[in-house]
Design a protein around this motif. Structure first.
Motif, short mmCIF file in Angstrom:
data_model
loop_
_atom_site.label_atom_id
_atom_site.label_comp_id
_atom_site.label_asym_id
_atom_site.label_seq_id
_atom_site.Cartn_x
_atom_site.Cartn_y
_atom_site.Cartn_z
N GLU A 57 6.28 -21.54 -5.46
CA GLU A 57 6.48 -22.83 -4.82
C GLU A 57 7.41 -22.71 -3.62
O GLU A 57 8.31 -21.87 -3.60
N GLY A 58 7.17 -23.57 -2.64
CA GLY A 58 8.06 -23.68 -1.49
C GLY A 58 8.09 -22.41 -0.66
O GLY A 58 7.07 -21.75 -0.42
N SER A 59 9.29 -22.03 -0.24
CA SER A 59 9.44 -20.89 0.66
C SER A 59 9.19 -19.55 -0.03
O SER A 59 9.12 -18.52 0.64
N ALA A 60 9.05 -19.55 -1.36
CA ALA A 60 8.81 -18.29 -2.09
C ALA A 60 7.34 -17.87 -2.04
O ALA A 60 7.00 -16.77 -2.49
N ARG A 61 6.47 -18.70 -1.49
CA ARG A 61 5.04 -18.42 -1.56
C ARG A 61 4.66 -17.08 -0.93
O ARG A 61 3.95 -16.28 -1.53
N ALA A 62 5.10 -16.82 0.30
CA ALA A 62 4.69 -15.60 0.99
C ALA A 62 5.30 -14.37 0.35
O ALA A 62 4.62 -13.34 0.16
N SER A 63 6.58 -14.43 -0.01
CA SER A 63 7.23 -13.25 -0.60
C SER A 63 6.64 -12.93 -1.96
O SER A 63 6.54 -11.75 -2.34
N TRP A 64 6.24 -13.96 -2.71
CA TRP A 64 5.62 -13.70 -4.02
C TRP A 64 4.28 -13.00 -3.86
O TRP A 64 3.98 -12.05 -4.58
N LEU A 65 3.47 -13.46 -2.91
CA LEU A 65 2.20 -12.78 -2.67
C LEU A 65 2.44 -11.33 -2.26
O LEU A 65 1.73 -10.42 -2.70
N HIS A 66 3.45 -11.11 -1.42
CA HIS A 66 3.78 -9.74 -1.00
C HIS A 66 4.10 -8.87 -2.22
O HIS A 66 3.63 -7.73 -2.32
N TYR A 67 4.90 -9.41 -3.14
CA TYR A 67 5.26 -8.64 -4.33
C TYR A 67 4.04 -8.36 -5.20
O TYR A 67 3.79 -7.21 -5.60
N VAL A 68 3.27 -9.38 -5.52
CA VAL A 68 2.13 -9.22 -6.43
C VAL A 68 1.10 -8.26 -5.83
O VAL A 68 0.56 -7.39 -6.52
N LEU A 87 -1.16 -13.55 3.74
CA LEU A 87 -2.52 -13.37 3.24
C LEU A 87 -3.34 -12.51 4.19
O LEU A 87 -4.07 -11.60 3.76
N ALA A 88 -3.22 -12.75 5.48
CA ALA A 88 -3.95 -11.95 6.46
C ALA A 88 -3.54 -10.48 6.40
O ALA A 88 -4.37 -9.58 6.47
N ARG A 89 -2.23 -10.25 6.24
CA ARG A 89 -1.76 -8.86 6.14
C ARG A 89 -2.32 -8.18 4.90
O ARG A 89 -2.78 -7.03 4.96
N GLN A 90 -2.29 -8.88 3.78
CA GLN A 90 -2.76 -8.26 2.54
C GLN A 90 -4.28 -8.09 2.53
O GLN A 90 -4.79 -7.11 1.99
N THR A 91 -5.00 -9.03 3.13
CA THR A 91 -6.46 -8.88 3.23
C THR A 91 -6.81 -7.64 4.03
O THR A 91 -7.68 -6.84 3.64
N ALA A 92 -6.14 -7.46 5.16
CA ALA A 92 -6.39 -6.27 5.98
C ALA A 92 -6.02 -5.00 5.22
O ALA A 92 -6.74 -3.98 5.28
N ARG A 93 -4.93 -5.06 4.48
CA ARG A 93 -4.47 -3.89 3.72
C ARG A 93 -5.50 -3.47 2.68
O ARG A 93 -5.85 -2.28 2.59
N PHE A 149 -0.33 -14.86 -13.62
CA PHE A 149 1.04 -14.34 -13.51
C PHE A 149 1.83 -15.14 -12.49
O PHE A 149 1.43 -15.23 -11.32
N TYR A 150 2.94 -15.71 -12.95
CA TYR A 150 3.81 -16.55 -12.12
C TYR A 150 5.26 -16.08 -12.23
O TYR A 150 5.60 -15.29 -13.13
N PRO A 151 6.13 -16.57 -11.37
CA PRO A 151 7.53 -16.14 -11.40
C PRO A 151 8.26 -16.42 -12.72
O PRO A 151 9.25 -15.75 -13.02
N ASP A 152 7.79 -17.40 -13.49
CA ASP A 152 8.48 -17.72 -14.75
C ASP A 152 7.78 -17.14 -15.97
O ASP A 152 8.02 -17.59 -17.10
N ASN A 153 6.95 -16.10 -15.79
CA ASN A 153 6.22 -15.51 -16.91
C ASN A 153 6.99 -14.43 -17.65
O ASN A 153 6.43 -13.75 -18.50
N GLN A 154 8.27 -14.27 -17.34
CA GLN A 154 9.10 -13.31 -18.06
C GLN A 154 10.39 -14.01 -18.49
O GLN A 154 11.02 -14.69 -17.67
N TRP A 155 10.76 -13.85 -19.75
CA TRP A 155 11.96 -14.50 -20.25
C TRP A 155 12.54 -13.71 -21.41
O TRP A 155 11.90 -12.84 -21.98
#
Length: 377
Positions: A282-293, A351-357, A236-242
């Motif tokens: 990609e780029g600066s979206a990496r952390a926010s995307w992990l947070h969402y997923v 990643l550290a936050r989500q691993t702990a969660r 699942f990636y950011p461009d998987n919906q159209w």
């Protein structure tokens, strides 16, 4: 989980890609695993390069695999091995009736080879993204077998090969586990009329064709059975919906489907353990995307779907398939002379936050994929 990009297809211009080589992972597997472990990633998707291993029909050279398998065993890294990530030897005809058995023979040999490194059950992804490969290689001629208007035929052939390989591996490794890594998509109508809605829904449901082939629900002549489908992997990636025939649906738009619903639908359809086998941005979206997923996975688990893992894919920055541009998608950058890599800190922190969660939620600190029994429902 750490996902090491291992694509090895031939592009439309005939050039062979080898992402394990171009990212440096083939040379620096030991240091890459060590870095992943330091960040709490104790399982990985990695790959074998069939085109390097089967040097002639039935003749196998494991020298490209040995350093990686040895490094994983020494580090205690649990690996899910991709056996066919779009690439195959030039002496293999993917359209031939012999192709499924040729691949099954290779898969059986690979499983037998790996048993010498660990007593733990081996994990495999026999054929990566059969649906995408059928479209890209069978309809769009973007890479091998560089065909057009043969997508459905290629999908059947890849499913045959996956079914045959799964059976062959179990002959030498009865406790082996398998993931089926397929894109998880959503397709919205492009208009308000009923025709657009029907066509969009048909396209959306096509994402399940491979799974249905594996369990024998569709094209039973392929030999599928309920035992073939083990762990369902969703990419699942950011461009998987159209919208049908149109552009990607922007994140947050009212047509954007929450990923939790996609996870739940897949689990309810097959009642098998689920992992997110690829995800990243990609780029600066990496952390926010992990947070969402990660948030969507938590919601899906709360709703009853046994989501057993999430794979950062790729975990390394890599040169793009088409033009070699540096795709900054990873937790780690390109290798330095000593094999070290720069860490993308915003993603590391998320990643550290989500691993702990998730550790707090489950109480499981192993960090390994330990899904339900194969016969569980």
């Amino acid at each position: 989980m750490a996902g090491f990009e291992c694509a090895s297809q031939r592009r439309a211009d005939g050039r062979r890609l080898d992402l394990l080589e171009s990212t440096g992972h083939a040379r620096h597997a030991a240091s890459d695993y060590a870095m992943a472990l330091r960040h709490g990633l104790k399982s990985a998707r990695d790959g074998m390069r069939w085109h390097l291993i089967e040097t002639a029909p039935g003749r196998y050279d494991w020298s490209s695999v040995a350093p990686m398998a040895e490094a994983a065993a020494r580090a205690g890294m649990q690996v899910i091995w991709d056996l066919c990530h779009y690439g195959y030897p030039d002496h293999v005809d993917i359209w031939s009736a012999a192709f499924p058995e040729r691949f099954a023979s290779f898969a059986k040999a690979a499983a037998g080879y790996l048993t010498s490194f660990s007593d733990d059950p081996p994990y495999f992804c026999p054929v990566n993204e059969m649906s995408f490969w059928a479209w890209a290689g069978g309809d769009q001629a973007r890479f091998n077998p560089r065909a057009t208007r043969r997508g459905p035929e290629l999908k059947l052939q890849l499913a045959r090969a996956a079914i045959a390989a799964t059976s062959a591996i179990r002959e030498v490794a009865p406790d082996a586990r398998f993931i089926v890594a397929e894109p998880s998509i959503h397709v919205a109508p492009s208009g308000a009329g009923p025709k657009s809605r029907v066509e969009a829904e048909a396209y959306r449901l096509a994402q399940f064709e491979v799974h249905d082939m594996l369990i024998g629900r569709r094209n039973p002549e392929l030999g599928g059975s309920v035992e073939t489908l083990d762990i369902v992997g969703l990419n699942f990636y950011p461009d998987n919906q159209w919208r049908l025939g149109r552009a990607t649906i922007p994140f947050g738009h009212h047509d954007y489907r929450p990923f939790r619903e996609m996870l739940l639908e897949t689990y309810e359809r097959y009642r098998r353990p689920v992992i997110v086998s690829e995800t990243g941005a990609e780029g600066s979206a990496r952390a926010s995307w992990l947070h969402y997923v990660a948030g969507e996975i938590a919601a899906a688990i709360d709703a009853g779907a046994p989501v057993e893992g999430l794979c950062l894919y790729p975990v390394l920055d890599y040169p793009g398939w088409a033009n070699d541009r540096l795709c900054e998608v990873g937790l780690f950058g390109q290798p330095e002379a000593d094999g070290g890599r720069k860490v993308y800190q915003p993603l590391a922190e998320e990643l550290a936050r989500q691993t702990a969660r998730f550790t707090a939620r489950s109480g499981d600190e192993t960090g390994r994929v330990v899904p339900l029994r194969r016969d569980a429902s």
